[in-house]
Scaffold this active site. Structure first.
Site, PDB file in Angstrom:
ATOM      1  N   GLY A  34      35.548 -15.719  27.111  1.00 50.26           N
ATOM      2  CA  GLY A  34      34.235 -15.746  26.145  1.00 50.26           C
ATOM      3  C   GLY A  34      35.399 -16.266  24.918  1.00 50.26           C
ATOM      4  O   GLY A  34      35.855 -15.578  24.883  1.00 50.26           O
ATOM      5  N   ALA A  35      35.172 -17.336  23.927  1.00 44.31           N
ATOM      6  CA  ALA A  35      36.226 -16.934  22.962  1.00 44.31           C
ATOM      7  C   ALA A  35      36.862 -16.684  21.955  1.00 44.31           C
ATOM      8  O   ALA A  35      37.534 -15.967  21.898  1.00 44.31           O
ATOM      9  CB  ALA A  35      35.892 -18.884  22.281  1.00 44.31           C
ATOM     10  N   ARG A  76      44.988 -21.273  28.595  1.00 40.71           N
ATOM     11  CA  ARG A  76      43.895 -22.199  28.099  1.00 40.71           C
ATOM     12  C   ARG A  76      43.937 -23.635  26.858  1.00 40.71           C
ATOM     13  O   ARG A  76      44.184 -22.915  26.041  1.00 40.71           O
ATOM     14  CB  ARG A  76      42.418 -21.261  28.115  1.00 40.71           C
ATOM     15  N   GLN A 183      28.827 -16.855  35.489  1.00 37.91           N
ATOM     16  CA  GLN A 183      29.144 -16.470  34.399  1.00 37.91           C
ATOM     17  C   GLN A 183      27.972 -15.314  33.860  1.00 37.91           C
ATOM     18  O   GLN A 183      27.230 -14.187  33.319  1.00 37.91           O
ATOM     19  CB  GLN A 183      29.796 -16.486  33.068  1.00 37.91           C
ATOM     20  N   ASP A 224      32.462 -23.239  22.485  1.00 36.51           N
ATOM     21  CA  ASP A 224      33.964 -23.121  22.880  1.00 36.51           C
ATOM     22  C   ASP A 224      34.752 -23.313  21.665  1.00 36.51           C
ATOM     23  O   ASP A 224      35.849 -22.710  21.332  1.00 36.51           O
ATOM     24  CB  ASP A 224      34.947 -22.960  24.044  1.00 36.51           C
ATOM     25  N   ASN A 234      30.726 -26.200  25.244  1.00 36.56           N
ATOM     26  CA  ASN A 234      30.891 -25.244  25.881  1.00 36.56           C
ATOM     27  C   ASN A 234      31.007 -25.041  26.940  1.00 36.56           C
ATOM     28  O   ASN A 234      31.077 -25.703  27.938  1.00 36.56           O
ATOM     29  CB  ASN A 234      29.587 -24.329  25.429  1.00 36.56           C
ATOM     30  N   LYS A 235      30.658 -24.371  28.287  1.00 38.18           N
ATOM     31  CA  LYS A 235      30.548 -24.173  29.090  1.00 38.18           C
ATOM     32  C   LYS A 235      30.046 -24.906  29.999  1.00 38.18           C
ATOM     33  O   LYS A 235      28.538 -25.301  30.387  1.00 38.18           O
ATOM     34  CB  LYS A 235      30.399 -22.006  29.906  1.00 38.18           C
TER      35      LYS A 235
END
Length: 336
Positions: A34-35, A76, A183, A224, A234-235
């Site tokens: 999670g950012a 990351r 997730q 993110d 995002n994811k």
């Protein structure tokens, strides 16, 4: 201390991280994710990296910090909060220029604590602004985990869900499972159900049918990184949800602390997309391999939702509407 998210929902294990290498590993292996949470962990990691330094001058300590920052930044590539937090820690160190190392170290520890404390306040503000867009009894769909697990408190996209539960809004949440790391199924469903919120897990490819059936009135996601023009990383799978929502006329709201807005990044085309291991797709959650041996696997961790598909971006300073280039810059300049 972190809750190891890689083991949820089967095991609830807390880890006490004492070295910067442990912070790096936790970020890379998604033990913390999670950012906002990545940024918080990186800030503590930066402090831990110089905590035991033998430097006798500020200059020596600053030289060591440069290596610490570079190392943690490699964990990351996509979540801008990682780099934002490290830059903020560096700025705090520079503000203490000339101070004895013991004082500079204390300043860095205090800055890490401030980043954590501020994040909880930011998440609540995001929740309050988002709740103003929603109505009682609505069905909400979310993708991945933009919840308390990915922040220091209420989460971003889940913040209005928690506030709504406190105030009797009676939301029903559909949580996309979010392949390949699940997730949504493992984390979002876990934390919302723990909080007593009505949540239903669906496979990613079921989003369209629940929207068509009229069971979803708004889509709420985190992010993110947000580019200056409102394109949002995002994811993986988020852009598909946005496309489906647009087809059915359902508002698509991105929830982002302003620390996730990268004003140096003009559009989503410049956002680096992390590529992860093939095994996450073919083996990770299975008793045995579920794809032919030797078959090629493409496993991008994120995708970019173009700003034209986003109804609004909810920040701690207010709600940004298109054109995002202007509205995001205006919110970044305004006090909370």
């Amino acid at each position: 201390m972190i809750l190891d998210q890689s083991l949820l929902p089967g095991e609830t294990v807390y880890l006490r991280l004492r070295e910067q290498s442990e912070i790096w590993e936790a970020i890379y292996q998604l033990r913390v994710r999670g950012a906002p949470a990545i940024g918080i962990a990186a800030a503590y990691g930066a402090y831990l990296g110089i905590r035991d330094s033998k430097a006798t001058t500020w200059k020596e300590l600053a030289a060591e910090f440069t290596d610490v920052k570079k190392y943690l930044a490699s964990a990351r590539p996509t979540a801008v909060n990682l780099f934002w937090a490290l830059d903020r820690m560096e700025a705090r160190l520079n503000a203490a220029k000339g101070a004895p190392p013991v004082e500079a170290k204390a300043a860095l520890k205090a800055e890490a604590e401030s980043i954590r404390e501020e994040d909880e306040k930011v998440c609540r503000c995001i929740g309050e602004h988002s709740l103003s867009l929603l109505k009682k009894g609505w069905g909400l769909l979310t993708h991945c985990n933009a919840g308390a697990l990915g922040t220091s408190g209420y989460g971003t996209a889940t913040a209005p869900m928690y506030l709504g539960a406190e105030r009797g809004y009676g939301f029903h949440v559909f949580s996309d499972e979010t392949r390949p790391l699940l997730q949504g199924a493992r984390l979002t469903a876990w934390e919302l159900s723990q909080a007593g919120i009505d949540v239903t897990v669906i496979c990613d490819n079921m989003a369209s049918i629940v929207m068509k059936q009229g069971r979803v009135q708004a889509v709420l996601v985190g992010c993110d990184r947000v580019a200056a023009n409102g394109d949002t990383a995002n994811k993986i799978g988020t852009s598909g949800v946005a496309i489906i929502a647009r087809h059915y006329g359902i508002p698509f709201y991105v929830h982002a602390p302003l620390s996730s807005v990268d004003f140096k990044c003009p559009t989503g085309e410049q956002i680096p997309i992390e590529q992860r291991a093939e095994e996450e797709v073919t083996e990770k959650w299975y008793a045995r391999r579920m794809a032919p041996a030797g078959v090629k696997v493409y496993n991008p961790a994120f995708d970019v939702t173009v700003g034209s598909l986003i109804t609004a971006i909810v920040t701690e300073n207010g709600i940004a509407y298109p054109p995002f280039t202007k509205s995001l810059a205006r919110l970044a300049e305004s006090p909370r």
